[in-house]
Design a protein around this motif. Structure first.
Motif, short mmCIF file in Angstrom:
data_model
loop_
_atom_site.label_atom_id
_atom_site.label_comp_id
_atom_site.label_asym_id
_atom_site.label_seq_id
_atom_site.Cartn_x
_atom_site.Cartn_y
_atom_site.Cartn_z
N ASP A 107 -4.71 -0.79 -1.60
CA ASP A 107 -3.68 -1.59 -2.57
C ASP A 107 -3.93 -1.42 -4.12
O ASP A 107 -3.00 -1.77 -4.83
CB ASP A 107 -3.30 -2.75 -2.07
CG ASP A 107 -4.67 -3.93 -2.25
OD1 ASP A 107 -5.52 -3.40 -1.89
OD2 ASP A 107 -4.16 -4.83 -2.89
N GLN A 108 -5.19 -0.99 -4.32
CA GLN A 108 -5.47 -1.04 -5.92
C GLN A 108 -5.49 0.58 -6.38
O GLN A 108 -5.78 0.70 -7.43
CB GLN A 108 -6.90 -1.44 -6.06
CG GLN A 108 -7.03 -2.94 -5.86
CD GLN A 108 -6.13 -3.72 -6.56
OE1 GLN A 108 -6.07 -3.91 -7.78
NE2 GLN A 108 -5.43 -4.65 -5.95
N ILE A 109 -4.94 1.40 -5.43
CA ILE A 109 -4.89 2.80 -6.06
C ILE A 109 -3.53 2.78 -6.63
O ILE A 109 -2.41 2.51 -6.22
CB ILE A 109 -4.80 3.83 -4.63
CG1 ILE A 109 -6.05 3.80 -4.19
CG2 ILE A 109 -4.46 5.19 -5.10
CD1 ILE A 109 -6.19 4.55 -2.83
N ILE A 110 -3.47 3.26 -7.82
CA ILE A 110 -2.35 3.26 -8.64
C ILE A 110 -1.71 4.51 -8.46
O ILE A 110 -0.45 4.69 -8.35
CB ILE A 110 -2.62 3.22 -10.38
CG1 ILE A 110 -3.48 1.62 -10.41
CG2 ILE A 110 -1.62 3.14 -11.20
CD1 ILE A 110 -4.35 1.78 -11.89
N GLU A 111 -2.37 5.73 -8.53
CA GLU A 111 -1.86 6.99 -8.13
C GLU A 111 -2.71 7.89 -7.39
O GLU A 111 -4.25 7.73 -7.38
CB GLU A 111 -1.57 7.69 -9.70
CG GLU A 111 -0.94 8.89 -9.71
CD GLU A 111 -0.60 9.27 -11.32
OE1 GLU A 111 -0.75 10.66 -11.34
OE2 GLU A 111 -0.45 8.53 -11.76
N THR A 138 0.85 -1.22 0.18
CA THR A 138 -0.04 0.01 0.02
C THR A 138 0.83 1.27 -0.02
O THR A 138 0.92 1.87 1.04
CB THR A 138 -0.81 -0.14 1.30
OG1 THR A 138 0.00 -0.17 2.06
CG2 THR A 138 -1.96 -1.17 1.20
N HIS A 169 0.38 4.08 -1.16
CA HIS A 169 -0.27 5.33 -1.00
C HIS A 169 -0.98 5.79 0.45
O HIS A 169 -1.95 6.49 0.40
CB HIS A 169 -1.19 5.61 -2.18
CG HIS A 169 -0.74 5.52 -3.66
ND1 HIS A 169 0.23 6.54 -4.04
CD2 HIS A 169 -0.74 4.58 -4.49
CE1 HIS A 169 0.78 6.11 -5.13
NE2 HIS A 169 0.18 5.09 -5.81
N ARG A 214 -6.48 7.50 -9.39
CA ARG A 214 -6.55 6.63 -10.46
C ARG A 214 -6.51 5.14 -9.75
O ARG A 214 -5.60 4.63 -8.95
CB ARG A 214 -5.40 6.70 -11.24
CG ARG A 214 -5.47 5.91 -12.51
CD ARG A 214 -4.60 6.65 -13.81
NE ARG A 214 -3.16 6.76 -13.44
CZ ARG A 214 -2.40 5.70 -13.70
NH1 ARG A 214 -2.96 4.73 -14.40
NH2 ARG A 214 -1.21 5.69 -13.47
N TYR A 215 -7.63 4.35 -10.24
CA TYR A 215 -7.82 3.06 -9.47
C TYR A 215 -8.00 1.95 -10.20
O TYR A 215 -8.80 2.08 -11.49
CB TYR A 215 -9.13 3.37 -8.74
CG TYR A 215 -9.65 2.23 -7.48
CD1 TYR A 215 -8.86 2.00 -6.41
CD2 TYR A 215 -10.77 1.53 -7.80
CE1 TYR A 215 -9.39 1.21 -5.45
CE2 TYR A 215 -11.15 0.36 -6.96
CZ TYR A 215 -10.50 0.17 -5.81
OH TYR A 215 -10.85 -0.65 -4.82
N ARG A 216 -7.24 0.61 -9.88
CA ARG A 216 -7.76 -0.51 -10.45
C ARG A 216 -9.07 -1.25 -9.85
O ARG A 216 -8.94 -1.35 -8.86
CB ARG A 216 -6.47 -1.14 -10.58
CG ARG A 216 -6.35 -2.44 -11.24
CD ARG A 216 -5.16 -3.19 -11.03
NE ARG A 216 -3.78 -2.63 -11.52
CZ ARG A 216 -3.18 -2.14 -10.37
NH1 ARG A 216 -3.23 -2.18 -9.26
NH2 ARG A 216 -2.02 -1.56 -10.81
N GLU A 229 -10.59 6.90 -13.06
CA GLU A 229 -9.79 8.20 -12.41
C GLU A 229 -11.10 8.93 -11.70
O GLU A 229 -12.19 9.10 -12.40
CB GLU A 229 -9.17 9.02 -13.38
CG GLU A 229 -8.59 10.24 -12.52
CD GLU A 229 -7.78 11.25 -13.43
OE1 GLU A 229 -6.37 10.56 -13.68
OE2 GLU A 229 -8.06 12.24 -13.87
N GLU A 242 -9.35 0.55 -15.34
CA GLU A 242 -8.66 1.41 -14.56
C GLU A 242 -9.69 2.90 -14.72
O GLU A 242 -10.21 3.05 -15.82
CB GLU A 242 -7.36 2.35 -15.10
CG GLU A 242 -6.12 1.14 -14.74
CD GLU A 242 -4.99 1.52 -15.27
OE1 GLU A 242 -4.90 2.72 -15.41
OE2 GLU A 242 -3.85 0.67 -15.34
#
Length: 309
Positions: free
Chosen positions: A199-203, A138, A140, A157-159, A168, A166
């Motif tokens: 843990d799925q937050i990319i940015e 994690t 972020h 930005r989320y997966r 936003e 993906e």
């Protein structure tokens, strides 16, 4: 920064008694010369501490100089230390703050309660993640926690598992939940309040704009509702099965005797039940639904052909 270090130095002496300049320097991660200056500053401020020269020497406080936290029972002191989660605090960027808080609490306790609290830390450990998987990465989490605390909106930005995979989205982070070693963000957004796996937050980008949490929202109540909804959707069907006594034991079904027992058991889905019943091997026979029985029959035939070949 120095003021915080001086307080920590004082609390170390309250907790441990006599300590050498080298021991204090190691604990505070500073030079011995810095410790000398800090001790001088505390003495100049009227703190009754003195130093003993020689091999067995060191600094210590005058006997009896201690702040006592009154009204705290032994059970309450134990609970306070048992509730502290160093791993969790470190993930949130609060590891140092937690260590300092525990030090302050320990320094304020009477001697008999300090002993109880110390025993709790020595004998109880919480390891939240499950056996069959490492803890989620994690990166972020600390940024999310800061946004939650400051009530600042974020763009993330989320997966996710469904298309588009993906997305936003601008959201307002209301709170964080740690469940079975996994962090979840509860946030308001264009579609209402939603739950996101951290843990799925990319940015993630923190915005300057602040938000107000809606009246009537409670994190605990919201999460309880999520869990109730999850459980309601978990078992949406049932299967008719025959079980051996061992199968009954493994499924938690009351056996009718020493032979086979027929029972109806809840299932989450055909796919999930297929895997779960295969684990029982010859201790279960699926009677219905027909789709599940056919799936298991086909799997058994495939396995038999594989091993016979």
């Amino acid at each position: 920064m120095r003021a915080s270090r001086l307080v920590t130095l004082l609390l170390l002496l309250q907790n441990r008694g006599r300590m050498t300049a080298r021991q204090l320097a190691d604990e505070l991660e500073v030079s011995v010369r810095t410790v000398y200056r800090d001790v001088e500053a505390l003495s100049g401020a009227g703190i009754p501490l003195y130093g003993d020269a020689g091999h067995a020497g060191g600094y210590r406080l005058v006997d009896g100089y201690r702040t006592r936290l009154t009204g705290l029972t032994a059970d309450e002191a134990q609970a306070a230390f048992l509730a502290a989660l160093p791993g969790t605090a470190a993930e949130l960027g609060l590891g140092e703050a937690l260590a300092t808080a525990q030090l302050k609490l320990r320094a304020a306790l009477p001697a008999e309660l300090r002993e109880h609290a110390g025993r709790i830390q020595e004998r109880f450990l919480l390891d939240a993640p499950g056996w069959y998987g490492d803890a989620d990465r994690t990166p972020h989490l600390s940024e999310v926690a800061a946004a939650v605390w400051e009530q600042r909106a974020v763009v993330l930005r989320y997966r996710r598992w469904r298309a588009p995979e993906e997305i936003e989205r601008r959201v307002e982070p209301y709170g964080l939940v740690l469940k079975a070693g996994r962090w979840y963000l509860v946030a308001g957004g264009p579609s209402g309040i939603r739950t996101y796996r951290v843990d799925q937050i990319i940015e993630l980008q923190r915005l300057e704009e602040q938000f107000v949490i809606p009246d009537g929202f409670g994190l605990a109540a919201y999460w309880d509702g999520c869990l109730a909804d999850f459980r309601a959707r978990l078992h949406t069907g049932e299967a008719l099965v025959r079980l051996t006594p061992e199968g009954c034991r493994r499924l938690g079904v009351t056996a009718a005797g020493d032979g086979w027992t027929q029972a109806r058991v809840p299932i989450e889905s055909i796919d999930h039940a297929h895997g779960e019943f295969l684990r029982l091997g010859s201790d279960v026979e699926v009677m219905a639904p027909a789709e599940l029985r056919d799936r298991i029959t086909e799997t058994v035939r495939t396995l038999a052909a594989l091993y016979q070949g």
